[in-house]
Write a protein that holds these residues in place. Structure first.
Motif, PDB file in Angstrom:
ATOM      1  N   ALA A 134       0.961  -0.989  -0.028  1.00 27.88           N
ATOM      2  CA  ALA A 134       0.172  -0.040  -0.119  1.00 27.88           C
ATOM      3  C   ALA A 134       0.921   1.319   0.099  1.00 27.88           C
ATOM      4  O   ALA A 134       0.623   2.072  -0.546  1.00 27.88           O
ATOM      5  CB  ALA A 134      -0.763   0.055   1.249  1.00 27.88           C
ATOM      6  N   ARG A 135       2.137   1.174   0.819  1.00 26.85           N
ATOM      7  CA  ARG A 135       2.847   2.245   1.029  1.00 26.85           C
ATOM      8  C   ARG A 135       3.566   2.729  -0.370  1.00 26.85           C
ATOM      9  O   ARG A 135       3.629   3.669  -0.799  1.00 26.85           O
ATOM     10  CB  ARG A 135       3.705   2.349   1.793  1.00 26.85           C
ATOM     11  CG  ARG A 135       2.960   2.267   3.527  1.00 26.85           C
ATOM     12  CD  ARG A 135       4.099   2.298   4.474  1.00 26.85           C
ATOM     13  NE  ARG A 135       3.716   2.062   5.596  1.00 26.85           N
ATOM     14  CZ  ARG A 135       3.217   3.163   6.487  1.00 26.85           C
ATOM     15  NH1 ARG A 135       3.255   4.188   6.060  1.00 26.85           N
ATOM     16  NH2 ARG A 135       2.612   2.836   7.689  1.00 26.85           N
ATOM     17  N   TYR A 138       0.944   3.998  -3.246  1.00 29.18           N
ATOM     18  CA  TYR A 138       0.600   5.448  -2.742  1.00 29.18           C
ATOM     19  C   TYR A 138       1.664   6.397  -3.251  1.00 29.18           C
ATOM     20  O   TYR A 138       1.603   7.269  -3.765  1.00 29.18           O
ATOM     21  CB  TYR A 138       0.143   5.663  -1.276  1.00 29.18           C
ATOM     22  CG  TYR A 138      -0.413   6.866  -1.028  1.00 29.18           C
ATOM     23  CD1 TYR A 138      -1.796   7.317  -1.632  1.00 29.18           C
ATOM     24  CD2 TYR A 138       0.537   7.996  -0.491  1.00 29.18           C
ATOM     25  CE1 TYR A 138      -2.152   8.505  -1.255  1.00 29.18           C
ATOM     26  CE2 TYR A 138      -0.034   9.274  -0.254  1.00 29.18           C
ATOM     27  CZ  TYR A 138      -1.404   9.327  -0.824  1.00 29.18           C
ATOM     28  OH  TYR A 138      -1.847  10.864  -0.586  1.00 29.18           O
ATOM     29  N   PRO A 143      -2.306   2.658  -8.788  1.00 28.73           N
ATOM     30  CA  PRO A 143      -3.406   1.759  -8.105  1.00 28.73           C
ATOM     31  C   PRO A 143      -2.850   0.654  -7.783  1.00 28.73           C
ATOM     32  O   PRO A 143      -2.028   0.098  -8.128  1.00 28.73           O
ATOM     33  CB  PRO A 143      -4.531   1.454  -9.626  1.00 28.73           C
ATOM     34  CG  PRO A 143      -3.675   1.774 -10.729  1.00 28.73           C
ATOM     35  CD  PRO A 143      -2.826   2.728 -10.373  1.00 28.73           C
ATOM     36  N   LEU A 144      -3.499   0.340  -6.500  1.00 30.06           N
ATOM     37  CA  LEU A 144      -3.274  -1.092  -5.854  1.00 30.06           C
ATOM     38  C   LEU A 144      -4.459  -2.145  -5.802  1.00 30.06           C
ATOM     39  O   LEU A 144      -5.539  -1.591  -5.146  1.00 30.06           O
ATOM     40  CB  LEU A 144      -2.593  -0.594  -4.578  1.00 30.06           C
ATOM     41  CG  LEU A 144      -2.749  -1.814  -3.367  1.00 30.06           C
ATOM     42  CD1 LEU A 144      -1.410  -2.511  -3.762  1.00 30.06           C
ATOM     43  CD2 LEU A 144      -2.648  -1.112  -2.022  1.00 30.06           C
ATOM     44  N   VAL A 145      -4.209  -3.187  -6.115  1.00 32.55           N
ATOM     45  CA  VAL A 145      -5.288  -4.240  -5.706  1.00 32.55           C
ATOM     46  C   VAL A 145      -4.361  -5.284  -4.970  1.00 32.55           C
ATOM     47  O   VAL A 145      -3.218  -5.716  -5.305  1.00 32.55           O
ATOM     48  CB  VAL A 145      -5.664  -4.791  -6.837  1.00 32.55           C
ATOM     49  CG1 VAL A 145      -7.242  -5.696  -6.429  1.00 32.55           C
ATOM     50  CG2 VAL A 145      -6.184  -3.756  -7.916  1.00 32.55           C
ATOM     51  N   THR A 146      -5.282  -5.884  -3.653  1.00 38.15           N
ATOM     52  CA  THR A 146      -4.536  -6.803  -2.498  1.00 38.15           C
ATOM     53  C   THR A 146      -5.126  -8.029  -2.752  1.00 38.15           C
ATOM     54  O   THR A 146      -6.164  -8.178  -3.438  1.00 38.15           O
ATOM     55  CB  THR A 146      -4.564  -6.078  -1.353  1.00 38.15           C
ATOM     56  OG1 THR A 146      -6.068  -6.108  -0.940  1.00 38.15           O
ATOM     57  CG2 THR A 146      -4.120  -4.661  -1.360  1.00 38.15           C
ATOM     58  N   ARG A 159      -7.033  -7.471 -14.997  1.00 37.02           N
ATOM     59  CA  ARG A 159      -8.198  -7.841 -14.538  1.00 37.02           C
ATOM     60  C   ARG A 159      -7.747  -9.003 -13.121  1.00 37.02           C
ATOM     61  O   ARG A 159      -6.954  -9.537 -13.492  1.00 37.02           O
ATOM     62  CB  ARG A 159      -9.027  -8.821 -15.144  1.00 37.02           C
ATOM     63  CG  ARG A 159     -10.470  -9.281 -14.806  1.00 37.02           C
ATOM     64  CD  ARG A 159     -11.282 -10.180 -15.638  1.00 37.02           C
ATOM     65  NE  ARG A 159     -12.281 -10.644 -14.991  1.00 37.02           N
ATOM     66  CZ  ARG A 159     -12.435 -11.751 -14.232  1.00 37.02           C
ATOM     67  NH1 ARG A 159     -11.579 -12.330 -14.027  1.00 37.02           N
ATOM     68  NH2 ARG A 159     -13.672 -12.038 -14.037  1.00 37.02           N
ATOM     69  N   VAL A 170     -13.898  -8.898  -8.002  1.00 30.19           N
ATOM     70  CA  VAL A 170     -13.042  -8.606  -9.187  1.00 30.19           C
ATOM     71  C   VAL A 170     -12.966  -7.064  -9.459  1.00 30.19           C
ATOM     72  O   VAL A 170     -13.631  -6.102  -9.170  1.00 30.19           O
ATOM     73  CB  VAL A 170     -13.910  -9.153 -10.627  1.00 30.19           C
ATOM     74  CG1 VAL A 170     -13.076  -8.995 -12.025  1.00 30.19           C
ATOM     75  CG2 VAL A 170     -14.117 -10.670 -10.463  1.00 30.19           C
ATOM     76  N   TYR A 171     -11.745  -6.855  -9.889  1.00 29.86           N
ATOM     77  CA  TYR A 171     -11.327  -5.450  -9.951  1.00 29.86           C
ATOM     78  C   TYR A 171     -10.517  -5.481 -11.442  1.00 29.86           C
ATOM     79  O   TYR A 171     -10.075  -6.452 -11.764  1.00 29.86           O
ATOM     80  CB  TYR A 171     -10.117  -4.938  -9.079  1.00 29.86           C
ATOM     81  CG  TYR A 171     -10.612  -5.207  -7.678  1.00 29.86           C
ATOM     82  CD1 TYR A 171     -10.927  -6.258  -6.897  1.00 29.86           C
ATOM     83  CD2 TYR A 171     -10.747  -3.852  -6.973  1.00 29.86           C
ATOM     84  CE1 TYR A 171     -11.007  -6.597  -5.452  1.00 29.86           C
ATOM     85  CE2 TYR A 171     -11.167  -3.918  -5.460  1.00 29.86           C
ATOM     86  CZ  TYR A 171     -10.968  -5.101  -4.841  1.00 29.86           C
ATOM     87  OH  TYR A 171     -11.471  -5.187  -3.414  1.00 29.86           O
ATOM     88  N   VAL A 172     -10.846  -4.180 -12.075  1.00 30.12           N
ATOM     89  CA  VAL A 172      -9.972  -4.176 -13.554  1.00 30.12           C
ATOM     90  C   VAL A 172      -9.576  -2.547 -12.939  1.00 30.12           C
ATOM     91  O   VAL A 172     -10.077  -1.648 -12.982  1.00 30.12           O
ATOM     92  CB  VAL A 172     -11.024  -4.096 -14.503  1.00 30.12           C
ATOM     93  CG1 VAL A 172     -10.496  -3.899 -15.740  1.00 30.12           C
ATOM     94  CG2 VAL A 172     -11.839  -5.422 -14.678  1.00 30.12           C
ATOM     95  N   VAL A 173      -8.087  -2.727 -13.361  1.00 30.96           N
ATOM     96  CA  VAL A 173      -7.192  -1.459 -13.098  1.00 30.96           C
ATOM     97  C   VAL A 173      -6.513  -1.314 -14.272  1.00 30.96           C
ATOM     98  O   VAL A 173      -6.048  -2.041 -14.924  1.00 30.96           O
ATOM     99  CB  VAL A 173      -6.481  -1.286 -11.686  1.00 30.96           C
ATOM    100  CG1 VAL A 173      -7.612  -1.432 -10.615  1.00 30.96           C
ATOM    101  CG2 VAL A 173      -5.460  -2.516 -11.730  1.00 30.96           C
TER     102      VAL A 173
ATOM    103  N   ALA B  75      -0.632   4.819   4.450  1.00 26.57           N
ATOM    104  CA  ALA B  75       0.192   5.439   3.176  1.00 26.57           C
ATOM    105  C   ALA B  75      -0.046   6.801   2.932  1.00 26.57           C
ATOM    106  O   ALA B  75       0.629   7.836   2.857  1.00 26.57           O
ATOM    107  CB  ALA B  75      -0.025   4.581   2.294  1.00 26.57           C
ATOM    108  N   ASP B 152     -17.167  -6.819  -9.792  1.00 28.99           N
ATOM    109  CA  ASP B 152     -17.973  -7.814 -10.349  1.00 28.99           C
ATOM    110  C   ASP B 152     -17.630  -8.957  -9.225  1.00 28.99           C
ATOM    111  O   ASP B 152     -16.524  -8.664  -8.307  1.00 28.99           O
ATOM    112  CB  ASP B 152     -17.516  -8.684 -11.570  1.00 28.99           C
ATOM    113  CG  ASP B 152     -18.477  -9.543 -12.247  1.00 28.99           C
ATOM    114  OD1 ASP B 152     -19.374  -9.762 -11.660  1.00 28.99           O
ATOM    115  OD2 ASP B 152     -18.074 -10.047 -13.148  1.00 28.99           O
TER     116      ASP B 152
END
Lengths: 254, 285
Positions: A134-135, A138, A143-146, A159, A170-173, B75, B152
């Motif tokens: 995360a740090r 930022y 963008p961050l997905v965990t 995706r 689900v995330y799409v970045v 952060a 989703d």
């Protein structure tokens, strides 16, 4: 494309953790070391992406001189080169670790171009701070997905599937992105002998950043008291089966 | 002083509330205050509320979501963050105890921060039963904080019993010997309506999918009965078993850590013992 995998060297603990005399670290005299399990999957994913899309893969760690072993392991899986931020073995807190990684990423990107994806583990196996990814994200403004169990590249975006209770979110970045992953993302390959041979001659860039005073300051470690379980023997071999079933009946599950 | 608590429906967030009360009068923000999960937007809202209310500390649950949002908040604010605490004493510095190695080790630490950011490890301390804190107002998020959001949801494809919710788990380790060796584990699990689990050695060998793994980097379980067959009991595995009510260990080595940390043991070859248990259950039906 360019992909980075960040890893941490951690001891392989056996059945019982033994502390060092000053209780500020684990006694690792008789322990082997590995990279943190989540991160091994990040390394594997980085290697697969570069195999499929060509480009440059890099592995980065902050750790003692011996962490070279884990960098070589990563390169044996297919990563092209390594960056080693060497410490004297003292622990760095999450803030300081992230700041050092961010500096190293910025320097490498200034020289070789932006990383499309930066992989980190969701949390390290040992200190479990849950924050370095995360740090870094930022600080880089990405963008961050965990906690990812699946990553699929789709043109200029990615995706991501994150494990949650009752399924996956689900995330799409858009790229560039920072992704923290969990074990189960893939099954890391076993490094081949030629892979290990090639890893020996791949470059490792070493630097020694200064350790700032920790804001989360370790005082001492302690092994928690046992859960008070006292094993009752139900017997030996197949002859124990009736006693086992009686226990299961008492527990109300048969 | 006021203290801000990030809350959801979990027990863990009421446990966080228990420790938060030591720092002041709690106000809360709901994890779903903005609808679909958007972790940067929630972190931004927390940052704004923390500043407006000049809070003494911000607390959250040590769940995946709780730790994630608190790390993003840390952060943003450039402040330290202590995850998975089980005890906290206010002061300058704050002194605290937190979990390492998935709970196999405790760390005593000092947190030097003008605004401590803390999550509380689930299942470790009593949940707060006091009045629900007043919720803070949340303004609509900025576009930039909605780039990362859940778009989703996909459901698991296997129809089997879920590990996390199973009442009984029959689990196999390296001692099972092979992928095919799990047939006797599956047979017993079928009879008990149990989920099948395994150790990390098994998933690393490719015998079972990672979704079956119990442990620090797999699933943490809380069944009535956990039957561990041929599992030595490395700390990685034990970290996933802390919620199990009764543990039965079956192992040829009576000194294996899991045999010493179980409630019941059977010593011997699991390839004989497991089918014998299945036969005994069938006989009694």
């Amino acid at each position: 494309m360019r992909v980075l995998a960040c890893i941490k060297r951690v001891p392989i603990t056996g059945g019982r953790i033994v502390l060092a005399e000053d209780a500020r670290a684990i006694n690792t005299q008789h322990l082997a070391f590995t990279m943190s399990p989540h991160e091994e999957c990040g390394v594997e994913e980085a290697a697969r992406l570069i195999e499929a899309h060509k480009g440059d893969s890099v592995v980065l760690t902050l750790g003692p001189p011996e962490a070279t072993e884990q960098l070589r392991d990563a390169m044996a899986l297919g990563i092209d080169r390594a960056i080693h931020l060497q410490t004297d073995g003292q622990e760095w807190d999450g803030e300081a670790t992230a700041a050092a990684l961010t500096d190293a990423i910025r320097a490498d990107e200034a020289a070789s171009g932006r990383f499309d994806i930066i992989f980190l583990g969701n949390e390290s196996a040992d200190s479990g701070g849950f924050q370095v990814g995360a740090r870094v994200a930022y600080a880089l403004g990405r963008p961050l997905v965990t906690g990812l169990k699946k990553v699929t590249l789709d043109g200029s975006s990615v995706r991501c599937e994150q494990e949650v209770e009752g399924g996956r979110d689900v995330y799409v970045v858009p790229l560039p992105a920072v992704l923290t992953v969990k074990e189960g993302l893939n099954l890391p390959r076993y490094p081949s002998v030629p892979g290990r041979m090639r890893a020996r001659s791949k470059p490792v860039a070493v630097s020694t950043p200064a350790r700032p005073a920790p804001h989360l300051e370790l005082v001492r470690l302690a092994v928690p008291a046992g859960q008070g379980r006292r094993a009752e023997s139900l017997g030996a071999g197949a002859a124990a089966a009736p006693a086992v079933v009686e226990m299961l009946q008492k527990a109300g599950v048969v | 002083m006021t203290v801000l608590v990030l809350m959801d429906e979990s027990d863990a967030s009421r446990q966080a509330l228990t420790l938060a009360r030591k720092f002041g009068e709690p106000r809360s923000m709901r994890m779903d205050a903005l609808g679909a999960f958007a972790p940067d937007a929630i972190a931004a809202a927390l940052a704004e509320a923390a500043s407006e209310l000049n809070v003494a500390a911000v607390f959250g649950a040590g769940t995946d979501r709780g730790n994630e949002v608190m790390a993003r908040l840390a952060a943003r604010l450039g402040l330290p963050f202590a995850a998975n605490c089980i005890a906290v004493t206010p002061g300058d510095p704050v002194t605290l105890t937190r979990l390492r190695w998935g709970g196999s080790l405790l760390e005593e630490a000092r947190l030097h921060s003008p605004r401590p950011l803390i999550t509380v490890a689930p299942h470790t301390i009593p949940a707060d039963s006091g009045p629900a804190p007043v919720e803070v107002d949340v303004k609509p998020p900025a576009e930039a904080d909605l780039v990362v959001r859940v778009v989703d949801h996909v459901s698991p494809s296997n129809g089997g019993v879920s590990l996390a919710e199973a009442k009984v788990i029959v689990s196999g380790g390296r001692g099972v010997g092979s992928k095919e060796g799990f047939a006797i584990i599956e047979d017993l699990a079928g009879l008990l309506g149990a989920a099948v689990g395994c150790s990390r050695a098994v998933t690393s060998a490719g015998w079972r999918p990672h979704s079956d793994q119990v442990g620090q980097t797999g699933t943490k379980v809380a069944p009535e009965v956990y039957i561990a067959c041929g599992i030595s009991g490395a700390t990685q595995h034990m970290a996933g078993l802390k919620g199990a009510k009764r543990i039965l260990a079956i192992n040829s080595d009576p000194q294996a850590p899991l045999m010493l940390n179980a409630d019941y043991t059977v010593t011997g070859d699991l390839k004989e013992i497991v089918p014998a248990i299945s036969a005994e259950i069938r006989k009694r039906r």
